[in-house]
Design an enzyme around this catalytic site. Structure first.
Site, PDB file in Angstrom:
ATOM      1  N   LYS A 257       0.798  -1.236   0.000  1.00 42.99           N
ATOM      2  CA  LYS A 257       0.000   0.000   0.000  1.00 42.99           C
ATOM      3  C   LYS A 257       0.833   1.290   0.000  1.00 42.99           C
ATOM      4  CE  LYS A 257      -4.242  -1.684   2.146  1.00 42.99           C
ATOM      5  NZ  LYS A 257      -5.278  -1.414   3.146  1.00 42.99           N
TER       6      LYS A 257
ATOM      7  N   ASN B 102      -4.829   2.229  -1.595  1.00 42.79           N
ATOM      8  CA  ASN B 102      -5.412   0.876  -1.666  1.00 42.79           C
ATOM      9  C   ASN B 102      -6.127   0.654  -2.992  1.00 42.79           C
ATOM     10  OD1 ASN B 102      -7.838   2.308  -1.345  1.00 42.79           O
ATOM     11  ND2 ASN B 102      -8.781   0.578  -0.296  1.00 42.79           N
TER      12      ASN B 102
ATOM     13  N   ASP C 165     -10.117   3.142   1.770  1.00 37.78           N
ATOM     14  CA  ASP C 165     -10.238   2.608   3.139  1.00 37.78           C
ATOM     15  C   ASP C 165     -10.919   3.629   4.047  1.00 37.78           C
ATOM     16  OD1 ASP C 165      -9.079   0.127   2.730  1.00 37.78           O
ATOM     17  OD2 ASP C 165      -7.048   0.863   3.124  1.00 37.78           O
TER      18      ASP C 165
ATOM     19  N   GLY D 298      -1.581   1.468   9.587  1.00 32.41           N
ATOM     20  CA  GLY D 298      -2.134   1.938   8.313  1.00 32.41           C
ATOM     21  C   GLY D 298      -3.641   2.153   8.377  1.00 32.41           C
ATOM     22  N   ALA D 299      -4.354   1.219   8.983  1.00 24.26           N
ATOM     23  CA  ALA D 299      -5.811   1.327   9.040  1.00 24.26           C
ATOM     24  C   ALA D 299      -6.212   2.525   9.898  1.00 24.26           C
ATOM     25  CB  ALA D 299      -6.399   0.043   9.612  1.00 24.26           C
TER      26      ALA D 299
HETATM   27  P1  ATR Z   1      -2.539  -2.078   9.774  1.00 23.43           P
HETATM   28  O1  ATR Z   1      -1.813  -1.498   8.603  1.00 23.43           O
HETATM   29  O2  ATR Z   1      -3.498  -3.187   9.406  1.00 23.43           O
HETATM   30  O3  ATR Z   1      -3.201  -1.040  10.621  1.00 23.43           O
HETATM   31  P2  ATR Z   1      -0.162  -2.285  11.386  1.00 23.43           P
HETATM   32  O4  ATR Z   1       0.420  -1.154  10.665  1.00 23.43           O
HETATM   33  O5  ATR Z   1       0.687  -3.468  11.680  1.00 23.43           O
HETATM   34  O6  ATR Z   1      -1.444  -2.841  10.657  1.00 23.43           O
HETATM   35  O7  ATR Z   1      -0.779  -1.711  12.773  1.00 23.43           O
HETATM   36  C1  ATR Z   1      -1.213  -2.533  13.767  1.00 23.43           C
HETATM   37  C2  ATR Z   1      -1.728  -1.679  14.933  1.00 23.43           C
HETATM   38  O8  ATR Z   1      -2.269  -2.580  15.901  1.00 23.43           O
HETATM   39  C3  ATR Z   1      -0.662  -0.884  15.634  1.00 23.43           C
HETATM   40  O9  ATR Z   1      -1.211   0.316  16.127  1.00 23.43           O
HETATM   41  C4  ATR Z   1      -0.258  -1.807  16.806  1.00 23.43           C
HETATM   42  O10 ATR Z   1       0.244  -1.134  17.933  1.00 23.43           O
HETATM   43  P3  ATR Z   1       1.834  -0.750  18.069  1.00 23.43           P
HETATM   44  O11 ATR Z   1       2.035   0.474  17.237  1.00 23.43           O
HETATM   45  O12 ATR Z   1       2.022  -0.516  19.504  1.00 23.43           O
HETATM   46  O13 ATR Z   1       2.581  -1.958  17.541  1.00 23.43           O
HETATM   47  C5  ATR Z   1      -1.605  -2.388  17.146  1.00 23.43           C
HETATM   48  N1  ATR Z   1      -1.508  -3.680  17.833  1.00 23.43           N
HETATM   49  C6  ATR Z   1      -1.270  -4.889  17.290  1.00 23.43           C
HETATM   50  N2  ATR Z   1      -1.284  -5.863  18.233  1.00 23.43           N
HETATM   51  C7  ATR Z   1      -1.546  -5.228  19.421  1.00 23.43           C
HETATM   52  C8  ATR Z   1      -1.700  -5.670  20.786  1.00 23.43           C
HETATM   53  N3  ATR Z   1      -1.593  -6.972  21.101  1.00 23.43           N
HETATM   54  N4  ATR Z   1      -1.985  -4.745  21.719  1.00 23.43           N
HETATM   55  C9  ATR Z   1      -2.107  -3.440  21.405  1.00 23.43           C
HETATM   56  N5  ATR Z   1      -1.964  -2.946  20.144  1.00 23.43           N
HETATM   57  C10 ATR Z   1      -1.686  -3.836  19.172  1.00 23.43           C
END
Ligand code: ATR
Length: 275
Positions: free
Chosen positions: A69, A90, A105, A131-132
């Site tokens: 993306k 996206n 998105d 990203g989301a």
């Molecule tokens: P996407 O692009 O789908 O949003 P990503 O960029 O990997 O995926 O982002 C994942 C988000 O979920 C992040 O904000 C992550 O928090 P961190 O920045 O602290 O890593 C959050 N996240 C994932 N697993 C988590 C958990 N077990 N507890 C709290 N936050 C979590």
């Protein structure tokens, strides 16, 4: 509709791609409107070559998913303003040889929320800074909501808050969620197979909250179950997925999307994924 030289081709590029529900959703829409279009999934490692292929083959449009993306942006001719701000594309559509990068998105998330609530002047908590979350936060800003980002990694929260000119807090402060109007889980917490996890303990929820979970697998996450039991208004994650696809469908075909047909196809796919 049988495939011929007149058939217009759309696709989704990502890696992995085998679980993508987009082909079913888009093709169901084409069938309902009897459009001579087909939508196919491609597992892509080299995004540069894939974009060359889109140009070379005259593909009408492509959905772009993980992990491309952001990296796709450098190979496009134009990036629209919102996608630029979000920092992710996206959707790529081919406007007579010009490849335009867009982001549906945020449209998906906002449309899903607006089915249940207005957004202007609302206090919204967004959990996550990936990203989301970025797409959602910029969408909320456009709608005049006041957003606070809660994230495990506070530096990431701070960066997004600076980019989107909103507030941030540490994740522990989610206990204060009762003081908000709307809360969006934009993390992957609660996704299969970790269905017993929830980013907010049920005891912190309150009846007046609108609760959205972007996790759509399972359809009813632990967070959504807790919110339902509390009496909150619910926004299911699959709605964001549906409406981002609707946005793409309309860009690619220039036809109004048959939303109910596409939703039915998505829900059937989700059911299959549980089996
Ligand atoms: P996407 O692009 O789908 O949003 P990503 O960029 O990997 O995926 O982002 C994942 C988000 O979920 C992040 O904000 C992550 O928090 P961190 O920045 O602290 O890593 C959050 N996240 C994932 N697993 C988590 C958990 N077990 N507890 C709290 N936050 C979590």
């Amino acid at each position: 509709m049988s495939i011929s030289a007149k058939t217009k081709i759309c696709c989704v590029i990502g890696n992995p791609i085998k679980h993508s529900m987009s082909p079913s959703i888009h093709n169901a829409g084409y069938k309902a409107l009897e459009l001579n279009f087909v939508y196919v999934p491609f597992c892509v490692e080299n995004i540069k070559e894939a974009i060359l292929g889109i140009r070379g083959l005259g593909i009408v449009g492509t959905s772009v998913t993980v992990p491309h993306k952001t990296t796709v942006m450098q190979y496009l001719d134009i990036i629209d303003e919102t996608a630029k701000k979000i920092g992710a594309v996206n959707t790529v559509y081919n406007d007579n040889g010009k490849l335009i990068g867009s982001n549906t998105d945020y449209i998906g998330a906002i449309r899903a929320l607006e089915e249940k609530t207005s957004l202007a002047n609302k206090k919204v908590a967004v959990i996550g800074a990936g990203g989301a979350a970025r797409a959602i936060v910029f969408g909320l800003k456009q709608k005049g909501a006041t957003t606070t980002i809660f994230n495990r990694n506070k530096d990431a929260a701070k960066k997004l808050a600076r980019d989107a000119e909103c507030l941030y807090e540490s994740l522990e402060q989610i206990k204060k969620i009762k003081t908000f109007d709307i809360v969006v889980n934009a993390t992957s917490v609660g996704m299969l197979p970790n269905v017993n996890d929830s980013i907010i303990a049920k005891e912190y929820l309150s009846k007046h909250l609108v609760v959205m979970d972007i996790v759509y697998n399972p359809k009813e996450t632990k967070l959504i179950k807790g919110a339902k039991e509390t009496g909150c208004e619910l926004v299911f994650g699959y709605k964001m997925l549906l409406y981002q696809a609707v946005g793409q469908f309309e860009l690619f075909t220039k036809h109004k999307a048959p939303v109910a047909t596409m939703e039915k196809s998505l829900l059937e796919q989700l059911e299959k994924n549980y089996e």
